[in-house]
Design a protein around this motif. Structure first.
Motif, PDB file in Angstrom:
ATOM      1  N   THR A 147     -27.058   2.201   3.134  1.00  6.02           N
ATOM      2  CA  THR A 147     -25.978   3.051   2.640  1.00  6.02           C
ATOM      3  C   THR A 147     -25.047   3.478   3.765  1.00  6.02           C
ATOM      4  O   THR A 147     -23.826   3.576   3.573  1.00  6.02           O
ATOM      5  N   LYS A 148     -25.609   3.726   4.926  1.00  4.47           N
ATOM      6  CA  LYS A 148     -24.785   4.185   6.045  1.00  4.47           C
ATOM      7  C   LYS A 148     -23.786   3.099   6.457  1.00  4.47           C
ATOM      8  O   LYS A 148     -22.621   3.386   6.753  1.00  4.47           O
ATOM      9  N   VAL A 149     -24.252   1.845   6.460  1.00  4.02           N
ATOM     10  CA  VAL A 149     -23.368   0.738   6.834  1.00  4.02           C
ATOM     11  C   VAL A 149     -22.201   0.653   5.857  1.00  4.02           C
ATOM     12  O   VAL A 149     -21.037   0.490   6.235  1.00  4.02           O
ATOM     13  N   PHE A 150     -22.520   0.764   4.582  1.00  3.39           N
ATOM     14  CA  PHE A 150     -21.441   0.710   3.599  1.00  3.39           C
ATOM     15  C   PHE A 150     -20.491   1.892   3.755  1.00  3.39           C
ATOM     16  O   PHE A 150     -19.261   1.748   3.630  1.00  3.39           O
ATOM     17  N   GLN A 151     -21.037   3.058   4.000  1.00  5.60           N
ATOM     18  CA  GLN A 151     -20.183   4.238   4.159  1.00  5.60           C
ATOM     19  C   GLN A 151     -19.208   4.065   5.314  1.00  5.60           C
ATOM     20  O   GLN A 151     -18.031   4.451   5.221  1.00  5.60           O
ATOM     21  N   ASN A 152     -19.696   3.482   6.400  1.00  3.84           N
ATOM     22  CA  ASN A 152     -18.804   3.240   7.541  1.00  3.84           C
ATOM     23  C   ASN A 152     -17.686   2.274   7.169  1.00  3.84           C
ATOM     24  O   ASN A 152     -16.512   2.489   7.488  1.00  3.84           O
ATOM     25  N   ALA A 153     -18.080   1.164   6.478  1.00  2.00           N
ATOM     26  CA  ALA A 153     -17.076   0.172   6.086  1.00  2.00           C
ATOM     27  C   ALA A 153     -16.102   0.772   5.082  1.00  2.00           C
ATOM     28  O   ALA A 153     -14.889   0.508   5.131  1.00  2.00           O
ATOM     29  N   HIS A 154     -16.617   1.578   4.190  1.00  2.00           N
ATOM     30  CA  HIS A 154     -15.749   2.186   3.181  1.00  2.00           C
ATOM     31  C   HIS A 154     -14.801   3.184   3.826  1.00  2.00           C
ATOM     32  O   HIS A 154     -13.634   3.278   3.445  1.00  2.00           O
ATOM     33  N   LYS A 155     -15.288   3.891   4.828  1.00  2.00           N
ATOM     34  CA  LYS A 155     -14.463   4.910   5.495  1.00  2.00           C
ATOM     35  C   LYS A 155     -13.308   4.253   6.241  1.00  2.00           C
ATOM     36  O   LYS A 155     -12.201   4.786   6.294  1.00  2.00           O
ATOM     37  N   LEU A 156     -13.561   3.097   6.848  1.00  2.00           N
ATOM     38  CA  LEU A 156     -12.517   2.467   7.647  1.00  2.00           C
ATOM     39  C   LEU A 156     -11.597   1.602   6.782  1.00  2.00           C
ATOM     40  O   LEU A 156     -10.375   1.713   6.851  1.00  2.00           O
ATOM     41  N   PHE A 157     -12.205   0.739   5.978  1.00  2.00           N
ATOM     42  CA  PHE A 157     -11.392  -0.231   5.246  1.00  2.00           C
ATOM     43  C   PHE A 157     -11.118   0.214   3.811  1.00  2.00           C
ATOM     44  O   PHE A 157     -10.008   0.044   3.297  1.00  2.00           O
ATOM     45  N   GLY A 158     -12.156   0.718   3.175  1.00  2.00           N
ATOM     46  CA  GLY A 158     -12.047   0.973   1.736  1.00  2.00           C
ATOM     47  C   GLY A 158     -12.518  -0.255   0.983  1.00  2.00           C
ATOM     48  O   GLY A 158     -12.324  -1.399   1.418  1.00  2.00           O
ATOM     49  N   VAL A 159     -13.120  -0.017  -0.203  1.00  2.00           N
ATOM     50  CA  VAL A 159     -13.690  -1.117  -0.989  1.00  2.00           C
ATOM     51  C   VAL A 159     -12.612  -2.104  -1.396  1.00  2.00           C
ATOM     52  O   VAL A 159     -12.783  -3.333  -1.303  1.00  2.00           O
ATOM     53  N   SER A 160     -11.493  -1.591  -1.858  1.00  2.00           N
ATOM     54  CA  SER A 160     -10.442  -2.484  -2.359  1.00  2.00           C
ATOM     55  C   SER A 160      -9.907  -3.387  -1.252  1.00  2.00           C
ATOM     56  O   SER A 160      -9.642  -4.578  -1.488  1.00  2.00           O
ATOM     57  N   ASN A 161      -9.754  -2.848  -0.046  1.00  2.00           N
ATOM     58  CA  ASN A 161      -9.263  -3.667   1.070  1.00  2.00           C
ATOM     59  C   ASN A 161     -10.283  -4.716   1.482  1.00  2.00           C
ATOM     60  O   ASN A 161      -9.925  -5.846   1.820  1.00  2.00           O
ATOM     61  N   ILE A 162     -11.570  -4.361   1.443  1.00  2.00           N
ATOM     62  CA  ILE A 162     -12.607  -5.344   1.781  1.00  2.00           C
ATOM     63  C   ILE A 162     -12.593  -6.475   0.755  1.00  2.00           C
ATOM     64  O   ILE A 162     -12.632  -7.663   1.100  1.00  2.00           O
ATOM     65  N   VAL A 163     -12.510  -6.112  -0.505  1.00  2.00           N
ATOM     66  CA  VAL A 163     -12.496  -7.134  -1.558  1.00  2.00           C
ATOM     67  C   VAL A 163     -11.245  -8.000  -1.416  1.00  2.00           C
ATOM     68  O   VAL A 163     -11.290  -9.220  -1.602  1.00  2.00           O
TER      69      VAL A 163
END
Lengths: 297, 124
Positions: free
Chosen positions: A36-52
């Motif tokens: 969960t922490k890894v996802f939170q970091n990625a979500h904080k920087l990029f956001g889910v929509s930008n990653i997708v």
């Protein structure tokens, strides 16, 4: 959180967003439920929509690598909120610069060692050549002794004279070790190594150079020399004068008959040159007369 | 039409987002209108809301450095969507390892030379 009719739990992304994790979830393979922490970091920087968005712009074969870099970048940003990956890159550049400077210093030292070793080898070859000449002279003399009259006062003197420079040569040949002059020469070489290390440390500003520490831990060893790279060193000339001070003539300085020995050695050279060729009794007598004039022990 | 008060030109962020650039706009000091591409890249990769949250999390005197690093990472990701700036890190790390290896090998050579300089044991 479990899905209806499914045994697998939602991925960390869907869990965070509190939505159903469908089998076609693009992020599920890369954000397992326990990270969960890894996802939170990625979500904080990029956001889910930008990653997708990034994943959809790439070929599916590139998704894994892209997600690895995205997760890495996000984790670094979490650790270093201000500089992120740029801080890591700057650190690496600095590390490379330090390594290159150290490499330059070490290569300079290696070149110094090679030059010194080459110089020593040349001296040894020279001494061996002289040894051969003197041994040839001894052979000739011994042959002449067999054909000469037994009473000849010149010959013992001549033998003594030949032995003395012979011994002097041995004092600075590599085969003799216990003679103090050779020890002095070797001590000087070690002193010069330390001096060079100290100079280098001051020059580079690195007083904790591993080379300097290693030089203090040198242990006598008779390992054969390994092949080394041949590189040109530009600032070697600053060190060369130190090696000029290493002179085999230092072995003469500590002996009683330094000057006499040198003169006798020179006369011996002249004499042996005469004796190598056709030697007549007249020439022998003149040679013996030369040595009878020199003062020997 | 007369303007009621003098207003600063909108920053690159507010211009891109088509909104009024307020005096306390968090983007204004770091995204001048002369550099529109800088914010466009950052917005495309990270999103304006994420950048705003990140800037609020750091102290004001560090925000310029944070924006510059985000701009660098965004541009790297635009050029290389797979690896972004991590590709450069990978290359540099390999370079560091190679240099370290070379340094260790050269140090080993020096030690071998140094051992050769020491007095040899007497030959039988």
């Amino acid at each position: 959180m479990t899905l209806k009719g499914g045994a697998t739990s939602a991925c960390a992304a869907c869990k965070y967003q509190r939505r159903k994790c469908i089998p076609e979830c693009l992020l599920a393979p890369y954000f397992p439920a326990d990270q969960t922490k890894v996802f939170q970091n990625a979500h904080k920087l990029f956001g889910v929509s930008n990653i997708v968005k990034i994943l959809r712009s790439l070929d599916p074969s590139q998704h894994a690598e892209a997600m690895r870099s995205i997760k890495y970048q996000a984790n670094v940003r979490d650790r270093f909120p201000v500089y992120g990956c740029l801080g890591v890159i700057r650190q690496l550049y600095y590390q490379i610069q330090m390594l290159e400077e150290e490499m330059h210093t070490v290569l300079t030292q290696l070149e110094m060692y090679r030059q010194h070793h080459h110089h020593q080898q040349q001296q040894q070859q020279h001494h061996q050549h002289q040894h051969q000449i003197s041994s040839m002279a001894d052979d000739v003399i011994s042959q002449l002794e067999l054909g000469m009259a037994p009473s000849n006062n010149a010959l013992p003197l001549f033998n003594q004279a030949t032995h003395q420079p012979y011994t002097m040569q041995n004092t600075y040949s590599s085969s003799d070790i216990d003679s103090p002059p050779k020890d002095n020469v070797e001590n000087n070489s070690l002193w010069i190594q330390h001096l060079f290390f100290d100079t280098n440390n001051h020059g580079t500003g690195n007083n904790d150079s591993p080379i300097a520490i290693q030089s203090q831990l040198l242990v006598p060893n008779s390992e054969p020399l390994a092949d080394t790279q041949h590189q040109v060193v530009q600032d070697y000339d600053e060190i060369h004068p130190f090696f000029d001070s290493i002179d085999d003539r230092q072995s003469y300085i500590d002996t009683k008959d330094a000057e006499d020995s040198s003169s006798s050695e020179e006369s011996l050279k002249e004499t042996t040159q005469l004796m190598v060729g056709n030697v007549g009794s007249k020439d022998l007598k003149s040679a013996a007369a030369c040595f009878s004039l020199t003062s020997v022990n | 039409m007369a303007s009621s008060s003098y207003s600063n030109p909108p920053c690159a962020a507010c211009k891109c987002l088509r909104r009024k650039c307020m005096p306390d706009c968090i983007f204004a000091p770091y995204f001048p209108p002369e550099e529109p591409q800088k914010f466009i890249n950052v917005h495309k990769i990270f999103g304006a809301s994420n950048v705003s949250k990140l800037l609020n999390d750091v102290s004001p005197h560090q925000r310029e450095d944070a924006v510059n690093s985000l701009a660098y990472e965004a541009e790297a990701r635009m050029k290389d969507p797979v690896y972004g700036c991590v590709g450069a890190i990978s290359v540099l790390q390999r370079q560091v390892m190679r240099l370290q290896k070379e340094l260790d090998a050269t140090n080993a050579d020096i030690i071998r030379y140094a051992y050769n300089e020491m007095p040899q044991p007497p030959q039988p």
